[in-house]
Design a protein around this motif. Structure first.
Motif, PDB file in Angstrom:
ATOM      1  N   THR A   1      22.656  79.571  66.873  1.00  0.00           N
ATOM      2  CA  THR A   1      22.025  79.295  68.139  1.00  0.00           C
ATOM      3  C   THR A   1      22.474  80.299  69.176  1.00  0.00           C
ATOM      4  O   THR A   1      23.436  81.034  69.008  1.00  0.00           O
ATOM      5  CB  THR A   1      22.404  77.875  68.608  1.00  0.00           C
TER       6      THR A   1
ATOM      7  N   THR B  26      27.655  78.975  67.129  1.00  0.00           N
ATOM      8  CA  THR B  26      27.818  77.843  66.225  1.00  0.00           C
ATOM      9  C   THR B  26      29.237  77.322  66.328  1.00  0.00           C
ATOM     10  O   THR B  26      30.201  78.067  66.174  1.00  0.00           O
ATOM     11  CB  THR B  26      27.531  78.267  64.769  1.00  0.00           C
ATOM     12  N   CYS B  27      29.359  76.041  66.609  1.00  0.00           N
ATOM     13  CA  CYS B  27      30.651  75.410  66.815  1.00  0.00           C
ATOM     14  C   CYS B  27      30.999  74.583  65.575  1.00  0.00           C
ATOM     15  O   CYS B  27      30.253  73.674  65.194  1.00  0.00           O
ATOM     16  CB  CYS B  27      30.608  74.521  68.052  1.00  0.00           C
TER      17      CYS B  27
ATOM     18  N   GLN C  94      31.591  73.463  75.983  1.00  0.00           N
ATOM     19  CA  GLN C  94      30.169  73.774  76.123  1.00  0.00           C
ATOM     20  C   GLN C  94      29.950  74.940  77.083  1.00  0.00           C
ATOM     21  O   GLN C  94      29.040  75.754  76.897  1.00  0.00           O
ATOM     22  CB  GLN C  94      29.403  72.540  76.627  1.00  0.00           C
TER      23      GLN C  94
ATOM     24  N   ARG D   8      31.388  78.297  74.997  1.00  0.00           N
ATOM     25  CA  ARG D   8      30.938  78.642  73.652  1.00  0.00           C
ATOM     26  C   ARG D   8      29.741  79.585  73.637  1.00  0.00           C
ATOM     27  O   ARG D   8      29.532  80.308  72.667  1.00  0.00           O
ATOM     28  CB  ARG D   8      30.597  77.379  72.858  1.00  0.00           C
TER      29      ARG D   8
ATOM     30  N   ALA E   5      31.241  69.596  68.134  1.00  0.00           N
ATOM     31  CA  ALA E   5      30.848  70.589  67.134  1.00  0.00           C
ATOM     32  C   ALA E   5      29.423  70.371  66.626  1.00  0.00           C
ATOM     33  O   ALA E   5      28.884  69.269  66.685  1.00  0.00           O
ATOM     34  CB  ALA E   5      31.816  70.548  65.958  1.00  0.00           C
ATOM     35  N   ASP E   6      28.842  71.459  66.109  1.00  0.00           N
ATOM     36  CA  ASP E   6      27.544  71.376  65.440  1.00  0.00           C
ATOM     37  C   ASP E   6      27.705  70.963  63.983  1.00  0.00           C
ATOM     38  O   ASP E   6      26.884  70.245  63.427  1.00  0.00           O
ATOM     39  CB  ASP E   6      26.834  72.739  65.474  1.00  0.00           C
ATOM     40  N   ARG E   7      28.745  71.472  63.341  1.00  0.00           N
ATOM     41  CA  ARG E   7      29.005  71.212  61.927  1.00  0.00           C
ATOM     42  C   ARG E   7      30.499  70.965  61.737  1.00  0.00           C
ATOM     43  O   ARG E   7      31.302  71.288  62.600  1.00  0.00           O
ATOM     44  CB  ARG E   7      28.599  72.414  61.060  1.00  0.00           C
TER      45      ARG E   7
END
Length: 253
Positions: free
Chosen positions: A2, A6-7, A110, A113, A138-140
């Motif tokens: 993104t 990516t977090c 946020q 990042r 986190a995203d993943r």
């Protein structure tokens, strides 16, 4: 990836599995491949990630100085002096004497990042505040385990929690996966092997790879440098480089 990066939260459910080693090793490998990488230790008040990256002598920031605009956020982001593209977000240990809330930390994350391609969050042991902070921000999630059943049992609890909060799991990593002999290069199944891969298959998750026990990691720790940043080759260094590729590919899917 993104536009804001990516977090990835690196979690386990117990201590001693190698989450910090993963963040420092894979983070360094990603930075060396040309990405901008931010690392954050979510165990507020401890500085294990600082030690792993060789940045333990830096000054701590007070959270409220950044959050309330008295100090620019850039001052809380420290660039690694020897690894281009690798950064560490100062772990705020207090908010003028009050606990730092999950909401405040997620807000800070946020904000920062978007400057990076990857943000790696080193979650603390257990399923407490730091774990929730990492997974919520986190995203993943990458789940790190060792091959033994005592570790796998705790990791299963962590996976149950991640499913409960609907946190996407990028994959599983097995650390301490065999011992590489520094003399002959042969492998010894000191703590067994394959438990993490078997768990990934059982839960229909991606197995990202394994990291062997390697005496070179002790050398790297004593030097205060990520093992991937050492000039000499080693089994662990090669494993982290492969993991960085695996993580990159898994994020694209």
């Amino acid at each position: 990836m993104t536009s804001q990066g990516t977090c990835i939260a690196v979690v386990s459910g117990k201590g001693g599995t190698g989450k910090t080693s993963f963040v420092s090793g894979v983070g360094t490998a990603l930075a060396q491949s040309g990405r901008r990488v931010l690392c954050l230790d979510c165990d507020i008040g401890l500085r294990n990630l600082d030690l792993a990256l060789g940045l333990s002598d830096r000054a701590l920031m007070d959270f409220s100085d950044v959050a309330q605009g008295r100090c620019p956020l850039s001052a809380a982001v420290v660039e690694h002096p020897k690894v281009s593209g690798l950064y560490l977000l100062t772990a705020p240990v207090s908010n003028r004497g009050r606990p730092v809330t999950e909401t405040q930390m997620i807000s800070l994350l946020q904000e920062v990042r978007r400057r990076f391609d990857f943000c790696l969050l080193d979650a603390p042991a257990g399923l407490g505040t730091g774990f929730r902070l990492a997974t919520c921000g986190a995203d993943r999630c990458v789940v790190v385990t060792t091959p033994q059943e005592i570790s796998l049992a705790d990791v299963r609890k962590a996976l149950d929690f991640l499913r409960l909060v609907k946190a996407p799991v990028l994959g599983i990593v097995e650390n301490m996966s065999g011992l590489v002999c520094p003399h002959c290069g042969g492998e010894i199944d000191l703590f067994r092997k394959g438990g993490g891969e078997a768990l990934a298959k059982q839960d229909e998750l991606t197995f990202l790879g394994a990291i062997p026990l390697d005496p070179a990691t002790v050398v790297a720790a004593d030097l205060g440098r990520p093992i991937v940043a050492l000039d000499t080759d080693s089994a662990a260094k090669a494993a982290f480089l492969r993991l960085a590729d695996s993580v990159t590919e898994a994020v694209k899917k």
